[in-house]
Design a protein around this motif. Structure first.
Motif, PDB file in Angstrom:
ATOM      1  N   THR A 147      33.481  98.635  70.083  1.00 51.33           N
ATOM      2  CA  THR A 147      32.976  99.900  70.611  1.00 51.33           C
ATOM      3  C   THR A 147      34.091 100.621  71.353  1.00 51.33           C
ATOM      4  O   THR A 147      34.803 100.024  72.169  1.00 51.33           O
ATOM      5  N   PRO A 153      31.036 103.409  67.710  1.00 51.63           N
ATOM      6  CA  PRO A 153      31.840 102.388  67.028  1.00 51.63           C
ATOM      7  C   PRO A 153      33.280 102.859  66.855  1.00 51.63           C
ATOM      8  O   PRO A 153      33.535 104.054  66.657  1.00 51.63           O
ATOM      9  N   CYS A 154      34.215 101.942  66.950  1.00 51.39           N
ATOM     10  CA  CYS A 154      35.614 102.299  66.722  1.00 51.39           C
ATOM     11  C   CYS A 154      35.762 102.874  65.314  1.00 51.39           C
ATOM     12  O   CYS A 154      35.127 102.399  64.367  1.00 51.39           O
ATOM     13  N   CYS A 244      40.481 100.646  71.091  1.00 51.11           N
ATOM     14  CA  CYS A 244      40.090  99.889  69.902  1.00 51.11           C
ATOM     15  C   CYS A 244      41.253  99.034  69.398  1.00 51.11           C
ATOM     16  O   CYS A 244      42.418  99.305  69.701  1.00 51.11           O
ATOM     17  N   ARG A 272      32.708  97.882  57.377  1.00 48.90           N
ATOM     18  CA  ARG A 272      32.148  98.198  58.693  1.00 48.90           C
ATOM     19  C   ARG A 272      31.812  99.666  58.931  1.00 48.90           C
ATOM     20  O   ARG A 272      31.066  99.964  59.867  1.00 48.90           O
ATOM     21  N   GLN A 274      30.084 102.998  59.296  1.00 51.80           N
ATOM     22  CA  GLN A 274      28.707 103.480  59.227  1.00 51.80           C
ATOM     23  C   GLN A 274      28.675 104.888  58.660  1.00 51.80           C
ATOM     24  O   GLN A 274      29.665 105.612  58.663  1.00 51.80           O
TER      25      GLN A 274
END
Length: 479
Positions: A147, A153-154, A244, A272, A274
């Motif tokens: 995060t 999210p990173c 990150c 990963r 999104q």
């Protein structure tokens, strides 16, 4: 760039690539020139899922490396992928003399006579398939993104807050150059050796200068060459600013140090990222074919970075891509939301902007123009830049997409970007770096479309790390 024979083997990886001008009449190419430098990056995936990276060396044709290259370990049964980056405009791959290196490496430079431009790859589809298999068997683990400081999210290379006109291009490789323009891999032994022999008559293309008198024997550090890439921008500038950490693996050419790399970034993004996911669109200047969008060439590019082929709906649609990039909260809006974090972070190019926020804003401004978003969406550029008396971008404002008037003369119907595709003639030895059509480890070629045949033409440079001249929506302030 001349590719050595058997490029996917340990010996091939350790053999320097050779840079040479495709048209000597226009002048020579020198790897020590930061504006002409080419870069190679490889990833090695073993049968049991162990991953490492390696940076093959590039030297001027007819010269020798400044230091002997490190020979990598490539265990039997490993899958090797190779990716290329270029600080110029058009990089054309060619097999070494009396070899079929491009076929041996399953290298892809574009489609037919139309090359991508700054990007190319060898055996990348097989590498990503192997990684998928190892991941499914739990032999290879892709780390979580984490995060960021903004609570989201990173980002990855497929995040709309990171991409530009030509996402997932170029590499993270770094080289060293001595005072005579000779190149070496970036590791401790080479830095020490080159520092001992470096003097103030440093590489002619070095950006900085020394204040010692000519002829002084004062030691100087070797120059470091880097590739202006989306990957470098993400892992070494955006990630640190957001708190990150990128996906890394041991770098066999750099003392085993943990290193990020294009293939690692793409594996992370595929696993990963999104929604919305930024996949290479058809209006990416590197995927245009004779100035027109091309499903076939876009699919060829996507195959090199582990992305799926263009699917149903608006996948690959330029207008949809522009809308997500400039209208979705996950896109450029995130950059402006994180202005405070980016303003205190260093700029990748101080000659363009003094901090990371201003650099990203300048990059977004140019991306809107280079993707043809104004013509596709019939709106003006939503990123308005402020420059100082020296032309540096010092601030920016983002207007809601559609609230900026379109430029005068905007066409009434949707049009493809007018950028000309990067192109070149086939290699002289007849070894074409086009998508492979057979072989157990080859990817199937993209499906044929109604694309016209490509003619040679000039390419549109990447805006990854060099925003260049902003589009007209710029205001100027005095210093």
């Amino acid at each position: 760039m001349v590719v050595p024979r058997h490029p996917l083997t340990a010996r091939g990886l350790a053999t320097p690539y050779e840079l040479v001008a495709t048209d000597p009449a226009q002048g020579p190419c020198h790897e020590a020139n930061p504006d002409q430098a080419a870069f190679v990056e490889a990833a090695i995936l073993t049968k049991d899922g162990r991953l490492s990276v390696y940076d093959p060396l590039v030297i001027d044709k007819g010269t020798r490396a400044a230091a002997r290259t490190v020979r990598p370990t490539v265990p039997r049964g490993s899958t090797v992928g190779i990716w290329f980056g270029f600080n110029g405009t058009d990089l054309t791959l060619k097999s070494s003399d009396r070899s079929h290196a491009l076929a041996q490496g399953r290298c892809v430079n574009g489609v037919g006579r139309s090359i991508f431009g700054q990007f190319a790859y060898c055996n990348a589809p097989a590498f990503f398939r192997a990684a998928g298999t190892r991941t499914a068997k739990k032999h290879l683990k892709i780390p979580a993104l984490g995060t960021s400081k903004d609570g989201l999210p990173c980002p990855t290379t497929r995040d709309f807050s990171v991409v530009d006109q030509d996402g997932s291009d170029n590499v993270v490789t770094r080289y060293l150059a001595d005072g005579h323009g000779r190149i070496a891999q970036n590791n401790a032994a080479n830095r020490a050796a080159l520092s001992k022999t470096a003097h103030v008559d440093a590489p002619r293309y070095r950006h900085h200068s020394h204040h010692h008198k000519p002829g002084s024997s004062t030691p100087a550090k070797p120059a470091e060459l880097t590739n202006g890439s989306d990957n470098l921008l993400l892992t070494q500038f955006i990630d640190p600013a957001l708190g990150c950490t990128p996906f890394t693996a041991p770098n066999q050419s750099s003392d085993g140090q943990a290193s990020s790399a294009l293939p690692l970034d793409e594996l992370s993004a595929a696993a990963r990222q999104q929604a919305p996911v930024a996949l290479v669109p058809q209006n990416d200047p590197m995927t245009l074919l004779d100035g027109r969008t091309s499903v076939r060439k876009t699919n060829a590019y996507r195959a090199g970075v582990g992305m799926p082929r263009i699917g149903a709906g608006r996948d690959g649609d330029g207008a949809a891509y522009c809308t997500s990039l400039f209208g979705d909260p996950a896109g450029i809006q995130r950059v402006f939301k994180d202005k405070a974090l980016f303003t205190t972070a260093p700029s990748p190019d101080p000659g363009t902007a003094p901090n990371l926020f201003a650099f990203l804003a300048a990059r977004a401004n140019q991306t809107f123009t280079n993707l043809g978003c104004d013509r596709l969406l019939h709106v003006g550029n939503p990123v308005e830049l402020t420059t100082d008396g020296n032309g540096l971008v010092v601030d920016a404002v983002l207007t809601r997409l559609g609230q900026t008037p379109p430029p005068s003369g905007d066409p009434t119907d949707s049009a493809s970007p007018s950028s000309t595709p990067s192109a070149s003639s086939p290699a002289a030895d007849g070894d074409s770096a086009t998508p492979p059509t057979d072989g157990a480890d080859s990817s199937s070629p993209p499906a044929a479309t109604n694309d016209s045949s490509a003619d040679p033409g000039s390419g549109t440079p990447s805006t990854s790390m060099t925003p260049g001249t902003p589009s007209p929506s710029v205001s100027e302030t005095s210093n």
